[in-house]
Design a protein around this motif. Structure first.
Motif, mmCIF file in Angstrom:
data_model
loop_
_atom_site.group_PDB
_atom_site.id
_atom_site.type_symbol
_atom_site.label_atom_id
_atom_site.label_comp_id
_atom_site.label_asym_id
_atom_site.label_seq_id
_atom_site.Cartn_x
_atom_site.Cartn_y
_atom_site.Cartn_z
ATOM 1 N N TRP A 38 -5.101 -5.461 -6.637
ATOM 2 C CA TRP A 38 -4.214 -3.975 -6.318
ATOM 3 C C TRP A 38 -5.065 -2.846 -6.281
ATOM 4 O O TRP A 38 -5.096 -2.079 -6.203
ATOM 5 C CB TRP A 38 -3.051 -3.972 -7.781
ATOM 6 C CG TRP A 38 -2.344 -2.866 -7.988
ATOM 7 C CD1 TRP A 38 -2.308 -2.029 -6.686
ATOM 8 C CD2 TRP A 38 -0.656 -2.370 -9.129
ATOM 9 N NE1 TRP A 38 -1.458 -1.422 -6.781
ATOM 10 C CE2 TRP A 38 -0.510 -1.643 -8.636
ATOM 11 C CE3 TRP A 38 -1.392 -2.871 -10.656
ATOM 12 C CZ2 TRP A 38 0.233 -1.105 -9.203
ATOM 13 C CZ3 TRP A 38 0.123 -2.992 -11.344
ATOM 14 C CH2 TRP A 38 -0.188 -2.111 -10.027
ATOM 15 N N ARG A 41 -6.867 -2.433 -2.877
ATOM 16 C CA ARG A 41 -5.920 -1.610 -2.184
ATOM 17 C C ARG A 41 -6.133 -0.244 -2.172
ATOM 18 O O ARG A 41 -6.340 0.261 -1.284
ATOM 19 C CB ARG A 41 -4.282 -2.795 -2.323
ATOM 20 C CG ARG A 41 -3.356 -1.808 -1.399
ATOM 21 C CD ARG A 41 -3.939 -2.238 -0.103
ATOM 22 N NE ARG A 41 -2.564 -1.085 0.715
ATOM 23 C CZ ARG A 41 -1.325 -1.422 1.309
ATOM 24 N NH1 ARG A 41 -0.827 -2.569 0.070
ATOM 25 N NH2 ARG A 41 -0.772 -0.709 1.673
ATOM 26 N N THR A 230 1.287 -9.296 -9.920
ATOM 27 C CA THR A 230 -0.286 -8.918 -8.850
ATOM 28 C C THR A 230 -0.542 -9.648 -8.105
ATOM 29 O O THR A 230 -1.676 -9.158 -7.602
ATOM 30 C CB THR A 230 -0.682 -7.745 -9.661
ATOM 31 O OG1 THR A 230 -0.756 -9.170 -10.667
ATOM 32 C CG2 THR A 230 -0.265 -6.682 -10.657
ATOM 33 N N ASP A 236 2.153 -7.762 -2.486
ATOM 34 C CA ASP A 236 2.507 -7.455 -1.185
ATOM 35 C C ASP A 236 2.239 -5.647 -1.097
ATOM 36 O O ASP A 236 2.803 -4.916 -1.009
ATOM 37 C CB ASP A 236 2.319 -7.890 0.311
ATOM 38 C CG ASP A 236 0.953 -8.617 0.395
ATOM 39 O OD1 ASP A 236 -0.344 -7.770 0.121
ATOM 40 O OD2 ASP A 236 0.787 -9.138 1.145
ATOM 41 N N PHE A 239 1.876 -3.642 -4.019
ATOM 42 C CA PHE A 239 0.943 -2.766 -3.294
ATOM 43 C C PHE A 239 1.279 -1.461 -2.743
ATOM 44 O O PHE A 239 0.765 -0.318 -3.104
ATOM 45 C CB PHE A 239 -0.141 -3.544 -2.537
ATOM 46 C CG PHE A 239 -0.658 -4.666 -3.823
ATOM 47 C CD1 PHE A 239 -0.828 -4.896 -5.058
ATOM 48 C CD2 PHE A 239 -1.777 -5.662 -3.446
ATOM 49 C CE1 PHE A 239 -1.225 -5.748 -5.965
ATOM 50 C CE2 PHE A 239 -1.581 -6.816 -3.759
ATOM 51 C CZ PHE A 239 -2.118 -6.915 -5.000
#
Length: 253
Positions: A38, A41, A230, A236, A239
């Motif tokens: 996370w 990202r 997570t 995804d 995120f």
């Protein structure tokens, strides 16, 4: 499983980039491992990121038994202060007890935070042992670990295999303080919670949604993930939704 080696992924992460800051808080007996994908990202998106290692975590459960909720809160408070010093706006995100810490920061420093993202946050527990915890913690130092509640095969957060009971009692006290002040939270909230979670009961999400005063609230049910979402099938989705949330709530800050 995070693609980084355990030794690297368990370390705190501090990246200075854009003028939007994101603070990410990991959970009880875990480490940055559970949050590193996370955080990575968020870095890719151009945000400045802090992912601290909470005191007593990433070492041994025995050491964790010597830490308190105030110690953990102090670590994320310091990270928030760092981001506020260099960023025009900050969003705080947390998983499980990291969600507790996120809620507490929102209560204590609402003027410093543009919004919060919660993933399977905890503010209470219905487990029977909680009722006797104040006594039990003096008789038994630890119980079986609660890590790796993940539906995705092969994924691991590399948390402690034992649950330190003095630390649990410290967390319980932190829950109580945070729970009592939920009505004071009026910030934008993104709450993502798993339909099946073997660690944090669904009553937590319901209680938070009932008690907070926020009018800007987005609730998303994670259908394919367990507690450590997570690192699970819905990562995804978490995120993507959190990036969109961060951009939206900081747009006019």
């Amino acid at each position: 499983m995070t693609s980084l080696p355990k030794a690297t992924a368990s370390q705190p992460l501090s990246v200075d980039a854009g003028d939007i800051g994101v603070l990410i808080c990991h959970g009880f007996t875990g480490s940055p491992v559970s949050m590193r994908p996370w955080a990575d990202r968020m870095v890719t998106e151009g945000f400045s990121v802090r992912l601290p290692l909470l005191p007593g975590h990433g070492t041994s459960w025995q050491e964790m038994n010597r830490t308190t909720f105030d110690d953990w809160l102090g670590a994320v408070t310091a990270a928030l202060a760092e981001l506020r010093e260099r960023c025009r706006s900050v969003v705080v995100c947390g998983l499980s007890m990291g969600g507790t810490l996120t809620l507490r920061l929102a209560q204590l420093y609402p003027e410093a935070i543009a919004g919060i993202v919660l993933v399977n946050p905890a503010v209470m527990s219905l487990r029977r042992e909680m009722a006797v915890l104040p006594v039990l913690k003096h008789l038994v130092p630890s119980l079986k670990g609660i890590t790796d509640d993940i539906a995705k095969p092969g994924a691991s957060e590399f948390g402690y295999d034992r649950t330190p009971l003095k630390a649990v009692d410290a967390m319980r006290k932190g829950w109580a303080v945070t729970r009592a002040d939920l009505g004071g939270i009026a910030l934008p909230v993104l709450l993502l919670h798993s339909r099946v979670d073997h660690v944090v009961e669904p009553e937590n999400a319901r209680l938070i949604l009932e008690k907070i005063s926020s009018t800007d609230v987005t609730e998303i049910v994670l259908e394919r993930s367990y507690h450590v979402a997570t690192l699970d099938y819905d990562a995804d989705l978490i995120f993507d939704e959190s990036v969109a949330f961060v951009r939206r709530v900081t747009k006019e800050q």
